[in-house]
Design a protein around this motif. Structure first.
Motif, PDB file in Angstrom:
ATOM      1  N   ALA A 190     -56.918 -61.844  50.481  1.00  0.00           N
ATOM      2  CA  ALA A 190     -56.421 -61.201  49.254  1.00  0.00           C
ATOM      3  C   ALA A 190     -55.120 -60.471  49.570  1.00  0.00           C
ATOM      4  O   ALA A 190     -55.105 -59.263  49.819  1.00  0.00           O
ATOM      5  CB  ALA A 190     -57.461 -60.235  48.691  1.00  0.00           C
ATOM      6  N   VAL A 191     -54.025 -61.217  49.577  1.00  0.00           N
ATOM      7  CA  VAL A 191     -52.716 -60.637  49.864  1.00  0.00           C
ATOM      8  C   VAL A 191     -52.169 -60.025  48.569  1.00  0.00           C
ATOM      9  O   VAL A 191     -52.077 -60.713  47.543  1.00  0.00           O
ATOM     10  CB  VAL A 191     -51.752 -61.699  50.413  1.00  0.00           C
ATOM     11  N   ARG A 192     -51.787 -58.739  48.637  1.00  0.00           N
ATOM     12  CA  ARG A 192     -51.455 -57.986  47.422  1.00  0.00           C
ATOM     13  C   ARG A 192     -49.936 -57.901  47.215  1.00  0.00           C
ATOM     14  O   ARG A 192     -49.212 -57.381  48.060  1.00  0.00           O
ATOM     15  CB  ARG A 192     -52.057 -56.585  47.507  1.00  0.00           C
ATOM     16  N   PHE A 193     -49.497 -58.387  46.058  1.00  0.00           N
ATOM     17  CA  PHE A 193     -48.097 -58.323  45.640  1.00  0.00           C
ATOM     18  C   PHE A 193     -48.016 -57.286  44.511  1.00  0.00           C
ATOM     19  O   PHE A 193     -48.629 -57.478  43.450  1.00  0.00           O
ATOM     20  CB  PHE A 193     -47.615 -59.686  45.155  1.00  0.00           C
ATOM     21  N   GLY A 194     -47.286 -56.205  44.745  1.00  0.00           N
ATOM     22  CA  GLY A 194     -47.306 -55.110  43.780  1.00  0.00           C
ATOM     23  C   GLY A 194     -45.952 -54.794  43.177  1.00  0.00           C
ATOM     24  O   GLY A 194     -44.922 -54.862  43.854  1.00  0.00           O
ATOM     25  N   ILE A 195     -45.965 -54.457  41.886  1.00  0.00           N
ATOM     26  CA  ILE A 195     -44.774 -53.919  41.233  1.00  0.00           C
ATOM     27  C   ILE A 195     -45.059 -52.463  40.909  1.00  0.00           C
ATOM     28  O   ILE A 195     -46.101 -52.120  40.331  1.00  0.00           O
ATOM     29  CB  ILE A 195     -44.394 -54.721  39.966  1.00  0.00           C
ATOM     30  N   ILE A 196     -44.147 -51.574  41.317  1.00  0.00           N
ATOM     31  CA  ILE A 196     -44.295 -50.128  41.131  1.00  0.00           C
ATOM     32  C   ILE A 196     -43.176 -49.682  40.202  1.00  0.00           C
ATOM     33  O   ILE A 196     -41.994 -49.786  40.544  1.00  0.00           O
ATOM     34  CB  ILE A 196     -44.205 -49.392  42.474  1.00  0.00           C
ATOM     35  N   SER A 197     -43.521 -49.191  39.023  1.00  0.00           N
ATOM     36  CA  SER A 197     -42.471 -48.908  38.042  1.00  0.00           C
ATOM     37  C   SER A 197     -42.975 -47.939  36.985  1.00  0.00           C
ATOM     38  O   SER A 197     -44.102 -47.432  37.059  1.00  0.00           O
ATOM     39  CB  SER A 197     -42.021 -50.210  37.371  1.00  0.00           C
ATOM     40  N   SER A 198     -42.140 -47.722  35.983  1.00  0.00           N
ATOM     41  CA  SER A 198     -42.512 -46.904  34.827  1.00  0.00           C
ATOM     42  C   SER A 198     -43.353 -47.687  33.837  1.00  0.00           C
ATOM     43  O   SER A 198     -43.736 -47.163  32.793  1.00  0.00           O
ATOM     44  CB  SER A 198     -41.252 -46.382  34.131  1.00  0.00           C
ATOM     45  N   ASN A 199     -43.619 -48.948  34.154  1.00  0.00           N
ATOM     46  CA  ASN A 199     -44.460 -49.813  33.318  1.00  0.00           C
ATOM     47  C   ASN A 199     -43.896 -50.030  31.919  1.00  0.00           C
ATOM     48  O   ASN A 199     -44.649 -50.155  30.944  1.00  0.00           O
ATOM     49  CB  ASN A 199     -45.890 -49.276  33.234  1.00  0.00           C
ATOM     50  N   LEU A 200     -42.587 -50.083  31.825  1.00  0.00           N
ATOM     51  CA  LEU A 200     -41.949 -50.465  30.572  1.00  0.00           C
ATOM     52  C   LEU A 200     -41.625 -51.952  30.618  1.00  0.00           C
ATOM     53  O   LEU A 200     -41.444 -52.525  31.696  1.00  0.00           O
ATOM     54  CB  LEU A 200     -40.671 -49.651  30.369  1.00  0.00           C
ATOM     55  N   PRO A 201     -41.528 -52.598  29.463  1.00  0.00           N
ATOM     56  CA  PRO A 201     -41.247 -54.035  29.464  1.00  0.00           C
ATOM     57  C   PRO A 201     -39.993 -54.402  30.246  1.00  0.00           C
ATOM     58  O   PRO A 201     -39.957 -55.439  30.913  1.00  0.00           O
ATOM     59  CB  PRO A 201     -41.092 -54.350  27.971  1.00  0.00           C
ATOM     60  N   LYS A 202     -38.949 -53.537  30.190  1.00  0.00           N
ATOM     61  CA  LYS A 202     -37.691 -53.872  30.855  1.00  0.00           C
ATOM     62  C   LYS A 202     -37.824 -53.926  32.372  1.00  0.00           C
ATOM     63  O   LYS A 202     -36.927 -54.417  33.060  1.00  0.00           O
ATOM     64  CB  LYS A 202     -36.612 -52.866  30.463  1.00  0.00           C
ATOM     65  N   LYS A 203     -38.935 -53.427  32.904  1.00  0.00           N
ATOM     66  CA  LYS A 203     -39.160 -53.475  34.345  1.00  0.00           C
ATOM     67  C   LYS A 203     -39.665 -54.841  34.816  1.00  0.00           C
ATOM     68  O   LYS A 203     -39.868 -55.053  36.009  1.00  0.00           O
ATOM     69  CB  LYS A 203     -40.147 -52.382  34.765  1.00  0.00           C
ATOM     70  N   GLY A 204     -39.877 -55.746  33.877  1.00  0.00           N
ATOM     71  CA  GLY A 204     -40.269 -57.100  34.263  1.00  0.00           C
ATOM     72  C   GLY A 204     -41.762 -57.287  34.438  1.00  0.00           C
ATOM     73  O   GLY A 204     -42.193 -58.170  35.205  1.00  0.00           O
ATOM     74  N   ILE A 205     -42.568 -56.514  33.734  1.00  0.00           N
ATOM     75  CA  ILE A 205     -44.027 -56.640  33.848  1.00  0.00           C
ATOM     76  C   ILE A 205     -44.485 -58.038  33.413  1.00  0.00           C
ATOM     77  O   ILE A 205     -45.339 -58.663  34.062  1.00  0.00           O
ATOM     78  CB  ILE A 205     -44.736 -55.551  33.008  1.00  0.00           C
ATOM     79  N   ASP A 206     -43.922 -58.544  32.323  1.00  0.00           N
ATOM     80  CA  ASP A 206     -44.306 -59.886  31.863  1.00  0.00           C
ATOM     81  C   ASP A 206     -43.928 -60.960  32.877  1.00  0.00           C
ATOM     82  O   ASP A 206     -44.627 -61.981  33.003  1.00  0.00           O
ATOM     83  CB  ASP A 206     -43.639 -60.186  30.511  1.00  0.00           C
ATOM     84  N   ASP A 207     -42.847 -60.740  33.626  1.00  0.00           N
ATOM     85  CA  ASP A 207     -42.437 -61.701  34.652  1.00  0.00           C
ATOM     86  C   ASP A 207     -43.478 -61.760  35.763  1.00  0.00           C
ATOM     87  O   ASP A 207     -43.792 -62.837  36.298  1.00  0.00           O
ATOM     88  CB  ASP A 207     -41.072 -61.307  35.230  1.00  0.00           C
ATOM     89  N   VAL A 208     -44.023 -60.586  36.138  1.00  0.00           N
ATOM     90  CA  VAL A 208     -45.065 -60.545  37.162  1.00  0.00           C
ATOM     91  C   VAL A 208     -46.310 -61.277  36.671  1.00  0.00           C
ATOM     92  O   VAL A 208     -46.955 -62.030  37.426  1.00  0.00           O
ATOM     93  CB  VAL A 208     -45.393 -59.087  37.532  1.00  0.00           C
ATOM     94  N   ILE A 209     -46.638 -61.063  35.401  1.00  0.00           N
ATOM     95  CA  ILE A 209     -47.814 -61.742  34.844  1.00  0.00           C
ATOM     96  C   ILE A 209     -47.611 -63.257  34.853  1.00  0.00           C
ATOM     97  O   ILE A 209     -48.530 -64.033  35.174  1.00  0.00           O
ATOM     98  CB  ILE A 209     -48.093 -61.222  33.418  1.00  0.00           C
TER      99      ILE A 209
END
Length: 740
Positions: free
Chosen positions: A273-292
């Motif tokens: 289980a290799v973990r790839f993480g995005i750490i941010s303000s969790n706004l759409p402009k941070k690319g959350i949908d891209d990670v999904i």
């Protein structure tokens, strides 16, 4: 009650702090004084107690109060660092203070650490008091100011905020103003009005941030132009930012830093289980949908990949979590929530992702990941290529193409050793480029230019290298040269006084401004005083002497000539006029093109205003003392009406207090100019006698006009007591009270 305070504060009692707070002499016992009277008087027993008391006062002041200007008075809190007189002081203005320490808050703390490391006093300004964050700021500053101010948006500059910052600059006596973002306008303008350098620490790539440009209400090009106009100096957090906001000869690059010691942690990889993480303000402009999107592609293609979204809860995340409950998101995706510290956030990852849709001006979470031996996968966009070296410390992929990372995810999931190797090289590269030492070196280089080399650190501040001996020789030299400095800054006013070891400066060095005085042939000045000449009005005589020396055609008009035997020591003509009508006639006959007057009432109110309206001649005047502050004169002077007259060009005042005072009475702010009084320091330094302090006698000298308002009666009374101490009092002057 006093006993309760003594018991509760005993464990935190700070002897030296209390001695200073209570104004105790060296022979007095601070703890005994606190027990007998200090506790009852509620004097603070420690810096922490002072900060707590100030905060309680602030809370009481704001609770239930309507949003009026009275509520917006800045609150000054004590800082944890001692303000060192020999060192320059900087007002550092933050634009946010949140419960969650995001990149903005952490970058501001880094700035304060950096200024302390290079020997500068920091006064920190915050837009609100969030206790946990204010406490962290206070640890790193000499003073904290809580003031109401807003961001640059599609609205005019706030005159109220501008005045507020001018007052802060004046009260704290800082030598420069340093804002943490382009979003703060008024502090930069206030710095210019107060004659101190302004620095914009820029963290926005506005040419690639359409959403922010829309908030500001200007085109990106215009935003850059306006920022460069306001700020004397630019400090950019990356080369990309420096290229966007380039000001030739006035731009420095100071990349962000982070706490490498705290982030020196192992990267433990679970191959299943290799973990790839995005750490941010969790706004759409941070690319959350891209990670999904990437997680969905990897769900079957790379079954041992896991994707973690780390950041605060908000409506956008709530919507995604609802989709997750309905089974609409990939199963390898987790929402971990907010982490209190970068360390906690980084621990949840093996690889850090940076997929922002706007161009990152630096990439703080990428740096924190590298500091913690985490490889980074990022868009090749903004400043991130300045951090991540493709194939060596991580991977760069095309902008807005998250699926381009799939092969890199697969490669890393198949080889935990590769994760370790990239992570090791990433930390080494980050330490070399972005350590706190490198940050301090670059900040020192910038301020050495801003202060023209005149900013040595004081040894009492501590080790400017932060314990790291690799800091540049320039900083070390500046720290060792403080013994040659002969200026000490008075903490209460910010003025400089003679240190006694040499003929030091007596006043702050003026900001170098272009000579904008008009050519002598363009002005014919009528200088009006109610009384002239008056021996004690040296500021009037000095102004006239200077105008004559510069070659101006100056003629003095007055209502009365009380000292008929007195003659100025320079060539000047004067004449008496008895009425506004006669004065207007003489203005026309002598071809005067402008009138300048000293004092508002009765000088301008009764003579200059009506005469200039009759003669159609513009005028300026200085509003100075009892002409505006005396209650009766305040009722009679009509200064607001005078200031709004079409013939009134400028109103000069000696201080920020005067400016606010007359603005409240209706004088247009655009017409008010601050013109402080000054002295010729050379007259004093040239009279210095070496060894004077060793003489067997001491003397207090007063030079005054003998009138009641000067308060000389108190000096006379004190002279009787001082005589027993071997101190003589000499008073020089003239006036009505001389015989008395």
């Amino acid at each position: 009650m006093a006993l309760t305070r003594i018991v509760t504060q005993a464990s935190t009692f700070n002897t030296e702090f209390y001695r200073q707070a209570a104004g105790l002499g060296a022979s007095m016992n601070p703890l005994s004084h606190y027990a007998t009277s200090g506790a009852e008087l509620e004097l603070p027993a420690s810096p922490e107690a002072a900060l707590r008391t100030k905060r309680e006062d602030l809370t009481r002041a704001f609770d239930g109060v309507a949003p009026t200007s009275d509520r917006l008075v800045p609150v000054y809190l004590p800082g944890g660092l001692k303000r060192v007189g020999q060192c320059k002081s900087v007002l550092v203005v933050g634009h946010t203070a949140g419960k969650h320490f995001s990149g903005s808050e952490r970058s501001f703390l880094d700035m304060l650490d950096g200024l302390a490391a290079i020997g500068l006093n920091a006064v920190a300004a915050l837009p609100q008091d969030v206790p946990a964050y204010t406490a962290e700021v206070a640890k790193r500053a000499c003073q904290v100011v809580i003031a109401k101010y807003g961001w640059w948006r599609d609205n005019p500059v706030s005159a109220e905020t501008l005045r507020r910052f001018e007052d802060i600059i004046f009260r704290t006596g800082v030598d420069a103003v340093h804002v943490n973002t382009i979003m703060l306008r008024e502090p930069l303008i206030a710095a210019a009005n107060c004659g101190v350098p302004s620095i914009a620490h820029i963290r926005e790539l506005i040419t690639h941030d359409e959403a922010l440009a829309q908030v500001i209400g200007e085109t990106p090009e215009r935003i850059v132009e306006m920022t460069l106009e306001r700020a004397d100096w630019i400090i950019a957090n990356s080369r990309a930012t420096a290229e966007c906001f380039h000001k030739e000869g006035f731009t420095h690059v100071v990349p962000n830093t982070t706490d490498f010691e705290a982030l020196d942690i192992p990267n433990i990889v679970d191959p299943s289980a290799v973990r790839f993480g995005i750490i941010s303000s969790n706004l759409p402009k941070k690319g959350i949908d891209d990670v999904i999107e990437l997680a969905r592609a990897c769900e079957d293609a790379v079954p041992n990949s896991r994707f973690v979204i780390i950041g605060p809860e908000n409506t956008f995340i709530d919507g995604l979590k609802s989709k997750q409950v309905r089974g609409e998101l990939p199963s390898n995706l987790t929402f971990a929530g907010y982490a209190d510290t970068p360390l906690e956030a980084i621990r949840m990852t093996n690889v850090v992702l940076s997929f922002s849709h706007f161009a990152e001006s630096f990439g703080r979470t990428a740096l924190e990941g590298m500091a913690a031996c985490r490889p980074v996968i990022a868009y090749e966009w903004g400043a991130l290529p300045e951090l991540v070296e493709h194939g060596s410390t991580g991977f760069l992929i095309p902008y807005r193409q998250p699926l381009a990372a799939l092969d890199h995810v697969r490669e890393l999931c198949q080889s935990p050793k590769l994760i370790a190797e990239l992570g090791r090289r990433g930390r080494e590269a980050a330490l070399e480029k972005f350590s706190r030492t490198r940050y301090a070196e670059r900040l020192a280089s910038a301020y050495s230019t801003i202060f023209e080399g005149d900013w040595p650190a004081d040894p009492d501040v501590g080790d400017p290298t932060g314990g790291n001996t690799s800091l540049s020789d320039d900083i070390a030299r500046s720290a060792s040269s403080v013994s040659a400095l002969t200026q000490i800054e008075a903490e209460t006013s910010g003025m400089l006084v003679d240190a006694g070891s040499a003929a030091g400066l007596l006043v702050k060095k003026a900001r170098a401004l272009a000579d904008r005085r008009p050519a002598p042939e363009t002005l014919k000045v009528a200088y009006f005083c109610w009384h002239f000449p008056v021996p004690s009005e040296t500021f009037v005589l000095n102004e006239l002497r200077t105008l004559v020396e510069w070659g101006y055609d100056v003629r003095v008009f007055c209502k009365e000539i009380p000292y008929k035997d007195f003659r100025p020591d320079f060539a000047i003509e004067w004449e008496r006029v008895s009425s506004p009508e006669q004065f207007a006639e003489r203005l026309r006959e002598t071809g005067r093109t402008v009138v300048h007057a000293h004092f508002t009432y009765p000088t301008v109110t009764n003579m200059v205003l009506p005469a200039c309206e009759l003669a159609h001649v513009p005028f300026t005047f200085i509003a100075h003392a009892q002409d505006i502050f005396r209650y009766k004169n305040d009722e009679l002077n009509r200064i607001g009406e005078i200031g709004r007259s079409q013939w009134c060009r400028r109103v000069l005042v000696p201080s920020k207090f005067h400016r606010r005072y007359i603005a409240e009475r209706g004088v247009p702010e655009s017409k008010i100019v601050i013109n402080p009084n000054g002295i010729d320091a050379k007259l004093y330094s040239d009279g210095k006698t070496e060894g004077r302090e060793t003489r067997p006698f001491r003397r207090v000298v007063g030079v005054h006009r003998f009138v009641e308002k000067k308060g000389l009666i108190h000096l006379v009374r004190a002279a009787k007591n001082l005589e027993n101490e071997g101190i003589a009092v000499d008073i020089y002057g003239y006036g009505d009270l001389e015989d008395e």
